[in-house]
Design a protein around this motif. Sequence first.
Motif, mmCIF file in Angstrom:
data_model
loop_
_atom_site.group_PDB
_atom_site.id
_atom_site.type_symbol
_atom_site.label_atom_id
_atom_site.label_comp_id
_atom_site.label_asym_id
_atom_site.label_seq_id
_atom_site.Cartn_x
_atom_site.Cartn_y
_atom_site.Cartn_z
ATOM 1 N N ARG A 25 0.827 -1.193 0.000
ATOM 2 C CA ARG A 25 0.000 0.000 0.000
ATOM 3 C C ARG A 25 0.877 1.266 0.000
ATOM 4 O O ARG A 25 0.587 2.241 -0.701
ATOM 5 C CB ARG A 25 -0.922 -0.015 1.220
ATOM 6 C CG ARG A 25 -2.065 0.966 1.151
ATOM 7 C CD ARG A 25 -3.173 0.622 2.127
ATOM 8 N NE ARG A 25 -2.712 0.548 3.504
ATOM 9 C CZ ARG A 25 -2.672 -0.581 4.227
ATOM 10 N NH1 ARG A 25 -3.074 -1.720 3.693
ATOM 11 N NH2 ARG A 25 -2.241 -0.576 5.479
ATOM 12 N N MET A 26 1.967 1.224 0.753
ATOM 13 C CA MET A 26 2.885 2.361 0.763
ATOM 14 C C MET A 26 3.610 2.497 -0.569
ATOM 15 O O MET A 26 3.855 3.615 -1.035
ATOM 16 C CB MET A 26 3.887 2.223 1.911
ATOM 17 C CG MET A 26 4.919 3.343 1.966
ATOM 18 S SD MET A 26 5.955 3.310 3.437
ATOM 19 C CE MET A 26 4.792 3.896 4.679
ATOM 20 N N ARG A 27 3.974 1.371 -1.194
ATOM 21 C CA ARG A 27 4.646 1.460 -2.491
ATOM 22 C C ARG A 27 3.766 2.158 -3.513
ATOM 23 O O ARG A 27 4.235 3.006 -4.278
ATOM 24 C CB ARG A 27 5.014 0.066 -3.003
ATOM 25 C CG ARG A 27 5.805 0.097 -4.315
ATOM 26 C CD ARG A 27 5.809 -1.238 -5.012
ATOM 27 N NE ARG A 27 4.490 -1.574 -5.542
ATOM 28 C CZ ARG A 27 3.990 -1.077 -6.664
ATOM 29 N NH1 ARG A 27 4.665 -0.183 -7.370
ATOM 30 N NH2 ARG A 27 2.787 -1.447 -7.073
ATOM 31 N N ARG A 28 2.502 1.829 -3.519
ATOM 32 C CA ARG A 28 1.587 2.428 -4.492
ATOM 33 C C ARG A 28 1.362 3.921 -4.234
ATOM 34 O O ARG A 28 1.021 4.654 -5.169
ATOM 35 C CB ARG A 28 0.241 1.694 -4.457
ATOM 36 C CG ARG A 28 0.307 0.243 -4.906
ATOM 37 C CD ARG A 28 -1.071 -0.389 -4.947
ATOM 38 N NE ARG A 28 -1.017 -1.793 -5.338
ATOM 39 C CZ ARG A 28 -2.095 -2.556 -5.578
ATOM 40 N NH1 ARG A 28 -3.320 -2.014 -5.436
ATOM 41 N NH2 ARG A 28 -1.966 -3.818 -5.923
ATOM 42 N N SER A 29 1.538 4.359 -3.011
ATOM 43 C CA SER A 29 1.347 5.778 -2.690
ATOM 44 C C SER A 29 2.673 6.465 -2.360
ATOM 45 O O SER A 29 2.724 7.377 -1.541
ATOM 46 C CB SER A 29 0.362 5.940 -1.530
ATOM 47 O OG SER A 29 0.768 5.169 -0.409
#
Length: 734
Positions: free
Chosen positions: A408-412
Amino acid sequence: MRDSSKNKNPWMTAGSTVLLLLLFLLASSRDDGIASAFTISPRKTGLDGSKFASSRFSAVNTRGHGTPSFVIGATTRKRESFLQSTTEDQNQETSSEQAEDSAVERALARQHREFDKLSSELSSPVLNNDNMVAYEVVDGESGDDYDITLTKEDFVLTNKRDLRNDATMKLLSSELGLENFLQKSDLKKPKNPSSILPNSSDLPLDVLLQRTLDTVEDVAVHLRRIPFEKGEQELTKEEAETRKTVVVLGSGWAAHALMKVVDCRKIRLIVVSPANHFVFTPMLASAAVGTVEYRSMTEAVRAANPMIDDYLEGKAIDVDIAKKMVTVKLNSLLDGVREGEPPQVELNYDHLIVSVGCKVDSKGVPGAEKALKLKSLDDARKLRQAIGECFEYSSRPDVAGDEHAEERMRRSTFLVVGGGPTGVEIAGELHDLAKDITRRDKGTYPNLNGNVRIIVAHSGPELVPQFDKSLRDEAVKALERKGIEVILNTRVTEVADGFARLSTKVFDEYGDVQGRDEFTLPVGLTVWCAGTSPVHFVDKLLGQLPEAARNRDGRIKVDKWMRPAMPDEKLMGSIFVLGDAAAFPEGDEHISRDSTLPQTAQVAGQQGAYIARLLNRGYELNMTPPVLSDLALSADENNVFYDPLLTQWLQLRGIAEANPFVFLNLGILAYLGGGESLAQVQVGDVPVFSYWGSVAFVLWRSVYLVKQVATRNRVLVTFDWLKSAVFGRDMTRF
């Protein structure tokens, strides 16, 4: 904060000042005079490899035959440490002779190796074996610092107490003082010792006066054209035939300023641009996150000046400078509906204004063309769409739950490439957006709270190098306080789907680059804000100009009246190059620098207004310097350039010969996010004040609001700011 004045020795302070002045007097009394050359040499690490807070400067003054006259070894520290002075007495401040010898001995071999390398970078007057260079070294064990000099020549002032406490030495050893020293002094033939000292109160009053009178003239031009705008008055056929045709390429800052100021009673103005509007580019970062709406910061080309004869939505693809004709390819206004290529038209001109701007330079990095840019309004629209998609992608059910927090952090994760004002501002705006939309109470994406990551990668050692040292340091601190990661001395080597490859310099204990650390960074979106390059039309134009017109970065060199060199003297003044496409030389009659004015909106806007006034006044633009033409002086009532009142006004001002363009630097602003900004205000080369934080933020918003091009824009921008503050940013995508 301790009061260092209590520890000052007045005899030492006075003595160092007298010693410096005696040195100047002795140097200036020589028959061969003084031919000065100055070198700034940054020193970044000490013996222990620890980084100093700032640069080390060595100011080298040489006499006519290249023999060193004196060296000032000085240090410019961070603001906090610069304001502090030690309370120890001289015995406590100075280490023992054995300790000093030990420190010098450990550093001397290293310094001697660096000396040859440094000397090769000095200017020619001091390229000899007698160069003097003052160094500051740090004892890695004790932390004590010493000044040493790798020479045995005339005189070296290395007393640190004098450097710290003496006002004159403090001025010469400061970054601003040294810069003004180079810019303001007559380095060739100083008439007396005091003439080579900088005068920080030397405001460019003559430039300010001329700009004020120019504004009065602009107001008069605007008032005189109102009856023509309303249709109450028209030019006669004979008058219309005497007008000059001016084709303007572009609708950016230079073109827009020209359109606003030019007198269309005298000029038949044709504007060619692929965008039918002017955009307030400093607020593109705000538009990209929804703080400000697009239409609030734009003005239509035709609204800029109702008397514009024609506007063509297209771009110039070729030019024939001998025939004074430019070829324009019109935009396809109905893509997907009409078949075939859009038509091309040819326009004849008396004067061609090349203000085509520049493009973002991907620097040959693989995949960089896939990164989002922030150069135009269309770029801001695409970036806003992409940011919304990243947050939506990060909120899908397949990455819900704590076990998917990493994905989730990678995508944001947002990677901003470039640490100039644009990169810093988009990082700050992304921080505000993330904080707004991930709020637990009213946020659009509360599930992403704590998952948004913003990274700024900059190839240089400091962010926003255009600002003063203290503001550059504060920029890093402010971003890091907000949780924005800053990676310096790092360049992006590849941009791909879902990741980027970065390369960071690795330094040894002496500060030399030993290699590079390559690593891969998972990212959701990359924003490229690193560097610019000329557009294709600039290459086309350069192909017909002499080779001397080509600047080393691909831009077009211009003279002090914004004219490029031409293959035929008769064509001189038929083409003007403004804004980002122009390489205008810095310096004056005293100093010739191998540098050009920065590619900023402030420079372009002043250049556009300057050329508009040259056209309005009817100068003979093929002459050097341009002078009032016969048309402006002939008593012909059917000639639109015959204006006896304007002629008397110009003669009264003493500008019957056109003054060269002079850039009046008023400072620079940048937003850091979280209601904090950087503000560096100056008038010419004279600093007024520098602020950071909330005070600078108020100034930032005030200036940007006042600088909007119309009352309509000021009202709309004010309401956008209010709306964002009260209701949050609109994440709707279309």
